[in-house]
Write a protein that holds these residues in place. Sequence first.
Motif, PDB file in Angstrom:
ATOM      1  N   LEU A 119       4.240 -13.705   5.653  1.00 54.98           N
ATOM      2  CA  LEU A 119       3.967 -15.001   6.270  1.00 54.98           C
ATOM      3  C   LEU A 119       5.230 -15.846   6.323  1.00 54.98           C
ATOM      4  CD1 LEU A 119       0.485 -15.819   4.710  1.00 54.98           C
ATOM      5  CD2 LEU A 119       0.992 -15.620   7.156  1.00 54.98           C
ATOM      6  N   ALA A 120       6.050 -15.741   5.299  1.00 57.28           N
ATOM      7  CA  ALA A 120       7.300 -16.507   5.278  1.00 57.28           C
ATOM      8  C   ALA A 120       8.252 -16.054   6.372  1.00 57.28           C
ATOM      9  CB  ALA A 120       7.959 -16.378   3.908  1.00 57.28           C
ATOM     10  N   GLN A 121       8.215 -14.752   6.708  1.00 51.37           N
ATOM     11  CA  GLN A 121       9.113 -14.231   7.746  1.00 51.37           C
ATOM     12  C   GLN A 121       8.425 -14.105   9.098  1.00 51.37           C
ATOM     13  OE1 GLN A 121       9.984 -10.584   5.633  1.00 51.37           O
ATOM     14  NE2 GLN A 121       8.556  -9.372   6.868  1.00 51.37           N
ATOM     15  N   GLN A 122       7.089 -14.364   9.122  1.00 52.60           N
ATOM     16  CA  GLN A 122       6.302 -14.325  10.362  1.00 52.60           C
ATOM     17  C   GLN A 122       6.334 -12.963  11.037  1.00 52.60           C
ATOM     18  OE1 GLN A 122       4.683 -17.542  12.100  1.00 52.60           O
ATOM     19  NE2 GLN A 122       4.482 -17.491   9.878  1.00 52.60           N
ATOM     20  N   SER A 123       6.311 -11.911  10.227  1.00 52.46           N
ATOM     21  CA  SER A 123       6.270 -10.559  10.785  1.00 52.46           C
ATOM     22  C   SER A 123       5.930  -9.576   9.671  1.00 52.46           C
ATOM     23  CB  SER A 123       7.613 -10.170  11.415  1.00 52.46           C
ATOM     24  OG  SER A 123       8.621 -10.086  10.424  1.00 52.46           O
ATOM     25  N   GLY A 124       5.557  -8.351  10.071  1.00 55.19           N
ATOM     26  CA  GLY A 124       5.285  -7.305   9.095  1.00 55.19           C
ATOM     27  C   GLY A 124       3.961  -6.606   9.359  1.00 55.19           C
ATOM     28  N   GLN A 125       3.676  -5.617   8.511  1.00 54.27           N
ATOM     29  CA  GLN A 125       2.440  -4.850   8.663  1.00 54.27           C
ATOM     30  C   GLN A 125       1.962  -4.370   7.305  1.00 54.27           C
ATOM     31  OE1 GLN A 125       2.718  -1.688  11.522  1.00 54.27           O
ATOM     32  NE2 GLN A 125       0.520  -1.264  11.519  1.00 54.27           N
ATOM     33  N   LEU A 126       0.667  -4.529   7.068  1.00 58.12           N
ATOM     34  CA  LEU A 126       0.015  -4.045   5.859  1.00 58.12           C
ATOM     35  C   LEU A 126      -0.874  -2.864   6.227  1.00 58.12           C
ATOM     36  CD1 LEU A 126      -1.162  -7.449   4.317  1.00 58.12           C
ATOM     37  CD2 LEU A 126       0.873  -6.138   3.701  1.00 58.12           C
ATOM     38  N   VAL A 127      -0.831  -1.824   5.384  1.00 57.58           N
ATOM     39  CA  VAL A 127      -1.615  -0.616   5.647  1.00 57.58           C
ATOM     40  C   VAL A 127      -2.283  -0.175   4.352  1.00 57.58           C
ATOM     41  CG1 VAL A 127      -1.539   1.795   6.410  1.00 57.58           C
ATOM     42  CG2 VAL A 127       0.022   0.112   7.431  1.00 57.58           C
ATOM     43  N   ALA A 128      -3.543   0.200   4.437  1.00 52.34           N
ATOM     44  CA  ALA A 128      -4.246   0.732   3.271  1.00 52.34           C
ATOM     45  C   ALA A 128      -4.931   2.033   3.647  1.00 52.34           C
ATOM     46  CB  ALA A 128      -5.281  -0.263   2.749  1.00 52.34           C
ATOM     47  N   VAL A 129      -4.875   2.990   2.733  1.00 50.08           N
ATOM     48  CA  VAL A 129      -5.539   4.276   2.943  1.00 50.08           C
ATOM     49  C   VAL A 129      -6.916   4.227   2.306  1.00 50.08           C
ATOM     50  CG1 VAL A 129      -5.445   6.759   2.555  1.00 50.08           C
ATOM     51  CG2 VAL A 129      -3.324   5.486   2.971  1.00 50.08           C
ATOM     52  N   SER A 130      -7.939   4.288   3.128  1.00 51.60           N
ATOM     53  CA  SER A 130      -9.320   4.346   2.656  1.00 51.60           C
ATOM     54  C   SER A 130      -9.733   5.820   2.596  1.00 51.60           C
ATOM     55  CB  SER A 130     -10.228   3.531   3.576  1.00 51.60           C
ATOM     56  OG  SER A 130     -11.573   3.581   3.151  1.00 51.60           O
ATOM     57  N   SER A 131     -10.927   6.124   3.013  1.00 46.01           N
ATOM     58  CA  SER A 131     -11.437   7.495   3.008  1.00 46.01           C
ATOM     59  C   SER A 131     -12.618   7.569   3.945  1.00 46.01           C
ATOM     60  CB  SER A 131     -11.860   7.904   1.602  1.00 46.01           C
ATOM     61  OG  SER A 131     -12.646   9.090   1.622  1.00 46.01           O
ATOM     62  N   ILE A 132     -12.866   8.757   4.475  1.00 42.58           N
ATOM     63  CA  ILE A 132     -14.050   8.949   5.308  1.00 42.58           C
ATOM     64  C   ILE A 132     -15.311   8.597   4.527  1.00 42.58           C
ATOM     65  CG2 ILE A 132     -14.569  11.367   4.751  1.00 42.58           C
ATOM     66  CD1 ILE A 132     -14.301   9.980   8.330  1.00 42.58           C
ATOM     67  N   ALA A 133     -15.249   8.701   3.187  1.00 42.80           N
ATOM     68  CA  ALA A 133     -16.392   8.325   2.350  1.00 42.80           C
ATOM     69  C   ALA A 133     -16.722   6.857   2.494  1.00 42.80           C
ATOM     70  CB  ALA A 133     -16.092   8.657   0.886  1.00 42.80           C
ATOM     71  N   GLY A 134     -15.724   6.049   2.858  1.00 42.18           N
ATOM     72  CA  GLY A 134     -15.958   4.624   3.018  1.00 42.18           C
ATOM     73  C   GLY A 134     -16.780   4.280   4.246  1.00 42.18           C
ATOM     74  N   LEU A 135     -16.947   5.229   5.168  1.00 43.06           N
ATOM     75  CA  LEU A 135     -17.762   4.993   6.359  1.00 43.06           C
ATOM     76  C   LEU A 135     -19.233   5.306   6.122  1.00 43.06           C
ATOM     77  CD1 LEU A 135     -15.514   6.417   9.226  1.00 43.06           C
ATOM     78  CD2 LEU A 135     -15.677   4.072   8.402  1.00 43.06           C
ATOM     79  N   LEU A 136     -19.525   5.996   5.015  1.00 44.83           N
ATOM     80  CA  LEU A 136     -20.913   6.299   4.704  1.00 44.83           C
ATOM     81  C   LEU A 136     -21.652   5.026   4.303  1.00 44.83           C
ATOM     82  CD1 LEU A 136     -20.695   9.598   2.624  1.00 44.83           C
ATOM     83  CD2 LEU A 136     -21.964   9.297   4.753  1.00 44.83           C
ATOM     84  N   VAL A 170      -2.517  -5.450  10.400  1.00 41.68           N
ATOM     85  CA  VAL A 170      -3.160  -4.800   9.251  1.00 41.68           C
ATOM     86  C   VAL A 170      -3.883  -3.561   9.768  1.00 41.68           C
ATOM     87  CG1 VAL A 170      -4.798  -4.999   7.354  1.00 41.68           C
ATOM     88  CG2 VAL A 170      -3.458  -7.007   8.060  1.00 41.68           C
ATOM     89  N   THR A 171      -3.597  -2.427   9.164  1.00 39.84           N
ATOM     90  CA  THR A 171      -4.146  -1.147   9.611  1.00 39.84           C
ATOM     91  C   THR A 171      -4.877  -0.457   8.479  1.00 39.84           C
ATOM     92  OG1 THR A 171      -2.364  -0.854  11.230  1.00 39.84           O
ATOM     93  CG2 THR A 171      -3.578   1.116  10.571  1.00 39.84           C
ATOM     94  N   ALA A 172      -6.104  -0.050   8.736  1.00 41.23           N
ATOM     95  CA  ALA A 172      -6.875   0.745   7.783  1.00 41.23           C
ATOM     96  C   ALA A 172      -6.834   2.201   8.213  1.00 41.23           C
ATOM     97  CB  ALA A 172      -8.323   0.256   7.708  1.00 41.23           C
ATOM     98  N   ILE A 173      -6.415   3.075   7.300  1.00 42.63           N
ATOM     99  CA  ILE A 173      -6.350   4.510   7.559  1.00 42.63           C
ATOM    100  C   ILE A 173      -7.558   5.160   6.896  1.00 42.63           C
ATOM    101  CG2 ILE A 173      -5.020   6.606   7.225  1.00 42.63           C
ATOM    102  CD1 ILE A 173      -3.703   4.578   9.122  1.00 42.63           C
ATOM    103  N   VAL A 174      -8.317   5.929   7.674  1.00 37.05           N
ATOM    104  CA  VAL A 174      -9.562   6.523   7.173  1.00 37.05           C
ATOM    105  C   VAL A 174      -9.504   8.034   7.383  1.00 37.05           C
ATOM    106  CG1 VAL A 174     -12.080   6.384   7.215  1.00 37.05           C
ATOM    107  CG2 VAL A 174     -10.717   4.397   7.885  1.00 37.05           C
ATOM    108  N   PRO A 175      -8.908   8.758   6.436  1.00 36.77           N
ATOM    109  CA  PRO A 175      -8.779  10.211   6.611  1.00 36.77           C
ATOM    110  C   PRO A 175      -9.992  10.971   6.091  1.00 36.77           C
ATOM    111  CG  PRO A 175      -7.580   9.512   4.660  1.00 36.77           C
ATOM    112  CD  PRO A 175      -8.210   8.269   5.243  1.00 36.77           C
ATOM    113  N   GLY A 176     -10.208  12.129   6.687  1.00 35.41           N
ATOM    114  CA  GLY A 176     -11.129  13.084   6.102  1.00 35.41           C
ATOM    115  C   GLY A 176     -10.395  13.873   5.029  1.00 35.41           C
ATOM    116  N   TYR A 177     -10.712  15.148   4.891  1.00 35.48           N
ATOM    117  CA  TYR A 177     -10.049  15.974   3.883  1.00 35.48           C
ATOM    118  C   TYR A 177      -8.626  16.324   4.325  1.00 35.48           C
ATOM    119  CZ  TYR A 177     -14.636  16.586   1.749  1.00 35.48           C
ATOM    120  OH  TYR A 177     -15.847  16.363   1.148  1.00 35.48           O
ATOM    121  N   VAL A 178      -7.663  16.079   3.440  1.00 37.78           N
ATOM    122  CA  VAL A 178      -6.272  16.428   3.681  1.00 37.78           C
ATOM    123  C   VAL A 178      -5.832  17.398   2.594  1.00 37.78           C
ATOM    124  CG1 VAL A 178      -3.914  15.584   3.922  1.00 37.78           C
ATOM    125  CG2 VAL A 178      -5.827  14.194   4.761  1.00 37.78           C
TER     126      VAL A 178
END
Length: 243
Positions: A119-136, A170-178
Amino acid sequence: MRVLIIGGTSGIGLALALHYLQQGDEVAVCGRDLARLPAGLMEQHPRLQAFPLDISDRPALAQLVDQFAVPRLDLVVVAAGFYFNTRQHVLDAATTQRMLQTNISGLAHAFELAAAKMLAQQSGQLVAVSSIAGLLKDYPGASLYSATKRNVLGICESYRIALQPFGIAVTAIVPGYVDTEKLRVLNHGDASHKPFVQSEAQAVAHIAQAIQRREAVRVFPWQMRWLVGLLNRLPRRLLALRR
């Protein structure tokens, strides 16, 4: 670009770190055990920094973000996560607390601290790795792990709405089995029987593309998304039986 990957000493986090190093970015990885990093990795990549960190330790996390965010912080990926097989073992108090602190409060603290810098620099990206289990959808007897991964998606959505006006994605990553080392350990050394299992290289390609495009959510592979959608249409009593 300055990239911080929390949970970057193994698995998807490490593979993603190598991707950004190959692009010439400045990358910092952190995790509870730096001994998990491949031998000689630091010497091979002068642009790589490594820090010991437990994501549940908020003061240590704040210190790390302050240290690495100079002169700026472009991308933070939270790949840290804790899994416990509740189908074969009973959760005790200590394990329950660790899962909550790692998968939920640790992520929330990481986003909070990184968002302040962005916010101080007014730019950037946040990413979190969830799981396909989170869609259940929730159902009787559903696992705590699934519940925490649904929470990851909620945290991402809240931060995405809050930060979008300031040019922060902000990006949510939702992978299956890796097919990571961790998954193989959980499956007696071989994860090839898992449905629609993807290689680490395939996972990194999906994640890097989603980040580059600043997508809100990336679910992969599509077959797992379809399968979860089908399961969510079943009556709750049938979902309970899948345990």
